[in-house]
Design an enzyme around this catalytic site. Sequence first.
Site, PDB file in Angstrom:
ATOM      1  N   GLU A 170       5.691   1.252 -53.840  1.00  0.00           N
ATOM      2  CA  GLU A 170       6.328   1.548 -52.553  1.00  0.00           C
ATOM      3  C   GLU A 170       5.356   1.412 -51.399  1.00  0.00           C
ATOM      4  O   GLU A 170       4.147   1.441 -51.579  1.00  0.00           O
ATOM      5  CB  GLU A 170       6.920   2.957 -52.550  1.00  0.00           C
ATOM      6  CG  GLU A 170       6.065   4.052 -53.182  1.00  0.00           C
ATOM      7  CD  GLU A 170       4.702   4.260 -52.562  1.00  0.00           C
ATOM      8  OE1 GLU A 170       4.598   4.251 -51.318  1.00  0.00           O
ATOM      9  OE2 GLU A 170       3.731   4.425 -53.318  1.00  0.00           O
ATOM     10  N   GLU A 313       1.722   1.821 -53.751  1.00  0.00           N
ATOM     11  CA  GLU A 313       2.003   0.388 -53.915  1.00  0.00           C
ATOM     12  C   GLU A 313       2.228  -0.014 -55.367  1.00  0.00           C
ATOM     13  O   GLU A 313       2.512  -1.169 -55.666  1.00  0.00           O
ATOM     14  CB  GLU A 313       0.858  -0.491 -53.364  1.00  0.00           C
ATOM     15  CG  GLU A 313       0.490  -0.254 -51.927  1.00  0.00           C
ATOM     16  CD  GLU A 313      -0.727  -1.086 -51.495  1.00  0.00           C
ATOM     17  OE1 GLU A 313      -1.225  -1.914 -52.296  1.00  0.00           O
ATOM     18  OE2 GLU A 313      -1.173  -0.912 -50.344  1.00  0.00           O
TER      19      GLU A 313
END
Length: 345
Positions: A170, A313
């Site tokens: 994310e 991430e």
Amino acid sequence: MHKECVIKPCDRTSGEQAKHHINQLTKPQGSLGKLETLAVRLAEITGQPFPEITPPGVIVFAADHGIAEEGVSAFPSEVTAQMAKNFSSGGAAINVFARLIEAQLKVIDIGIKGTESIPGIEACKIREGTSNFLKGRAMSKSEASAAVASGRRQAEEMFQSGVKCLIPGEMGIGNTTSSTALLAALSGQSIQSITGYGTGINEAEKQRKISLIEQSLALHRPDSKDAMDLLSALGGFEIAGMCGAILSAAEHRIPVLLDGLICTTSACLAVLINPNVKDYLIAGHLSEEPGHRAALNWLGLEPLLQMGLRLGEGSGAALAYPLLQSAACMIREMATFEQAGIKAE
């Protein structure tokens, strides 16, 4: 969500077959420790005594948060879009690690502020960021449902293209605040104990963050057992997207290698939707965010790595992936005592 998620419990029989085979390999029993346990887990998840988990797929959902207006991050909301461009040009940590493990990488704009189209980023925008949940619900229940469904579709496409292990990631300024609020609501843990420094805020800013979460929980009082109520009150579109991707992986008997706090909170929501999801989750690492340990405890998971990471991430999970690869290769490629002509006694 368009259709019901049919998620079966993991396959214990395949796990037993894997365990029996591992005990015949040319090594003292149990001498590869947690790697053996991991190989058995992968067999149970995939339903294959000799599991295949290559190639991995990294799917990064990016979205903005209305709560960022309250100064809960060391960075402004504009950084979400700027980082999405960095993903598209291959310059982020997750790009580097995805290349290293030869993963398919997909980046999804599921709710970045602004209308700009970013080359290489798939546009699946539910809305230009959530609303400020200090003042009202972050999103409607229909938006929450649409974001989960979008995540399921995106993951489904990866599995159809051959991906055999999912790494959800994310990007979203403000998302540690959203995740901490969600985790406090669903787990009952004290907000003080699970709130961290996120992108690098100072102590005074952290105390303000705690206060904002307390106020928001008092305002919404979401149902701790209802994932859609939690998401619509306090969530983010990227959190909902990851939740959907995790549901899809479990549906397809694909291992889910979890990253940090935000990703693991999404997994908690997926487990609320279907408890069988828990069987398909593997914790890649333990991050520096205190809420991450609480989320892993809620799921009953032990992390593979502990390296002081706090980036997100999907980066920590990507670093842990070679351990899964090693476990799968070990069970498939090592010789048994019989094959090697070695007497075990």
